[in-house]
Design an enzyme around this catalytic site. Structure first.
Site, PDB file in Angstrom:
ATOM      1  N   GLU A 101     140.362 -76.383  -8.145  1.00 44.63           N
ATOM      2  CA  GLU A 101     139.312 -76.424  -9.005  1.00 44.63           C
ATOM      3  C   GLU A 101     138.072 -76.178  -8.300  1.00 44.63           C
ATOM      4  O   GLU A 101     137.470 -76.618  -7.413  1.00 44.63           O
ATOM      5  CB  GLU A 101     139.018 -77.759  -9.775  1.00 44.63           C
ATOM      6  CG  GLU A 101     138.079 -77.652 -10.996  1.00 44.63           C
ATOM      7  CD  GLU A 101     137.666 -79.215 -11.153  1.00 44.63           C
ATOM      8  OE1 GLU A 101     136.569 -79.403 -11.260  1.00 44.63           O
ATOM      9  OE2 GLU A 101     138.426 -80.028 -11.349  1.00 44.63           O
ATOM     10  N   CYS A 112     131.622 -82.107 -12.926  1.00 44.07           N
ATOM     11  CA  CYS A 112     132.278 -80.611 -12.893  1.00 44.07           C
ATOM     12  C   CYS A 112     132.212 -79.949 -14.081  1.00 44.07           C
ATOM     13  O   CYS A 112     132.343 -78.754 -14.412  1.00 44.07           O
ATOM     14  CB  CYS A 112     133.717 -80.564 -12.080  1.00 44.07           C
ATOM     15  SG  CYS A 112     134.887 -81.601 -13.088  1.00 44.07           S
TER      16      CYS A 112
END
Length: 509
Positions: A245, A282
């Site tokens: 990620e 995030c």
């Protein structure tokens, strides 16, 4: 040459707290990986794995006060946030234990011989087996949920894979404490301590991704760091899966009708989402497409009031603080960019939240404003004011892959009127999670969750949150014409383990 010390640092002051370790050498990494590889047999029994995961959750719960205190001292995220994050982490460990018990993740499929088929079908029996040692690279912003005991580790253990974690330098003391708790849990079930390795240091991370006994890797962090490791994983003599990620802008589109219907609610909701955890999520909304005109002005006014009332905050480390201050200053200097609430330094160790506005036309085509389409980690977002639907669509067409994409619709649009369905279709290619009339911060741990998205959000199509995260650490294998006595228990006709499976096209439970 002596190994470099690893210090725990207080981000509120920038001062060193204590030395907790030394950076791992190549020999240290090799020893950790080999110990993990040797421990893999202890995870072969599903019952042992499930019990280990539940005991790990129980022991983390029992050590909550001590762990949260250390986490707060190293991250400044606050005891309330960290207590909730630890609870989520324990829930996730127990959820994976339930998945292991159920066994559906093994995806057992059996075809008995059929000579009448064209071509004839032999006896085929398929299920999934663990890959081997998994390298986990911890994230800075979630010291529990995306670190040593987090989703990558929990799902790897659930799959039957031992783990070696590369600790994040922002919380090394917590990493050591949590690793010890997990090893104690393992010992309760006869699982060797080597099932969880922990190494510190930048070079250790490089050594880890290249180790020949590492079979897969999970990463949460920056585009630059993740891409370097992704390339290294692919360049190995034997390439391995790399589930990374890397970064996400998490665009939000507010329709003109939605802005007219509830401008204040959208403005205050956006402020809460973009400043949550000092903007260090995030899935923070980093780009908002809002209409020109009166309704958009009222939304921006509400956002201005709400963000202006948020106090300065501490970021996870001073490097991130410096990058945030420099990043927002560079963006604010671009032509026609305004700052209704100017983000920047709040003090020697803090930052002040804020947001920037820009005409959407500046983002609809390649040019000097492209920097505004890159993630800026911290409490800032960009509000792009669009004149019409075509201009908003042009901006969306330029965006890279994201973890999330959000649309705010009016009540009529949400009920099927207007362009609601069309807008969802435009957002779906951009992200792994599409939201309607909500905010992306907050990722529920649930079977249906997907935390991933097109590159650069992630480097694979998998999720790092939710039950299907276990699939990253498994591979299918099929046995053909194998005598019953030689088959794994999972694939025998009498189904001694009581697994859900598909036999000759029929789902059995």
């Amino acid at each position: 040459m002596a190994a470099a010390p690893v210090w725990s640092v207080d981000p509120r002051t920038g001062k060193q707290r204590e030395q907790v370790a030394v950076e791992a050498t190549a020999q240290d990494v090799d020893a950790a990986v080999r110990a993990a590889h040797e421990a893999r047999g202890a995870l072969a029994d599903r019952a042992v794995r499930a019990a280990f995961l539940r005991t790990a959750a129980d022991r983390l719960d029992a050590a909550k006060d001590r762990l949260v205190e250390t986490a707060d001292a190293e991250t400044a995220l606050g005891p309330v946030r960290l207590t909730g994050e630890l609870a989520r982490t324990c829930y996730q460990l127990r959820a994976f234990a339930d998945i292991v018990d159920e066994g559906a993740y093994l995806d057992v499929v059996i075809n008995h011989p059929d000579d009448t088929a064209t071509p004839p079908i032999p006896d085929l029996r398929r299920y999934k087996v663990p890959l081997g040692v998994v390298a986990v690279y911890s994230a800075s912003n979630f010291p529990f949920a995306f670190s040593v005991p987090g989703g990558d580790t929990a799902s790897a253990f659930a799959a039957g894979c031992p783990v070696v974690v590369k600790a994040h330098p922002d919380h090394p003391a917590l990493s050591e404490q949590v690793a010890e708790v997990l090893r104690e849990a393992a010992a309760e079930h006869g699982v060797p301590a080597g099932v969880l390795g922990l190494v510190h240091g930048f070079q250790a991370g490089i050594e880890l991704i290249g180790h020949p006994l590492v079979a897969a890797a999970g990463f949460t962090g920056s585009v630059r760091g993740g891409r370097a490791l992704f390339d290294a994983a692919a360049a190995r003599p034997v390439p391995i899966p790399f589930h990374g990620e890397l970064g996400s802008l998490n665009p939000v589109l507010v329709t003109e009708a939605a802005a007219a219907e509830r401008p204040e609610a959208i403005g205050t909701g956006l402020a809460g989402s973009m400043t949550l955890g000092a903007g260090q999520f995030c899935v923070k909304p980093g780009l908002v497409l809002a209409p020109d005109g009166d309704a958009g002005d009222r939304l921006v006014k509400s956002l201005t009031d709400a963000v202006g009332a948020v106090d300065a905050g501490v970021l996870l480390d001073h490097r991130m603080r410096d990058n945030f201050v420099a990043g927002v200053a560079e963006r604010a200097r671009l032509p026609e960019v305004e700052a209704p609430v100017r983000p920047g330094p709040g003090g020697e160790h803090t930052v002040s939240p804020g947001f920037l506005t820009v005409p959407a036309a500046k983002l609809a085509r390649e040019g000097e404003h492209d920097l505004l389409l890159e993630e800026c980690f911290g409490p800032v977002t960009v509000v792009a004011r669009y004149r019409d639907a075509d201009e908003a669509k042009a901006v969306l067409s330029r965006l890279p892959g994201n973890l999330t994409a959000t649309v705010h619709l009016s009540a009529e649009e949400a009920a099927g009127g207007g362009r609601g369905a069309e807008l969802l279709a435009e957002l779906t290619p951009l992200a792994g999670r599409v939201l309607v009339n909500g905010w992306p911060t907050g990722v529920a741990v649930a079977p249906a969750q997907h935390h991933g998205g097109p590159y650069p959000a992630t480097t694979s199509t998998s999720t790092s949150v939710g039950g299907t995260a276990i699939e990253r650490w498994l591979r299918p294998v099929v046995y053909q014409g194998t005598p019953e006595a030689l088959l794994p228990a999972e694939l025998r006709d009498d189904n001694p383990l009581g697994l859900p499976r598909r036999v000759d096209g029929v789902l059995e439970r």
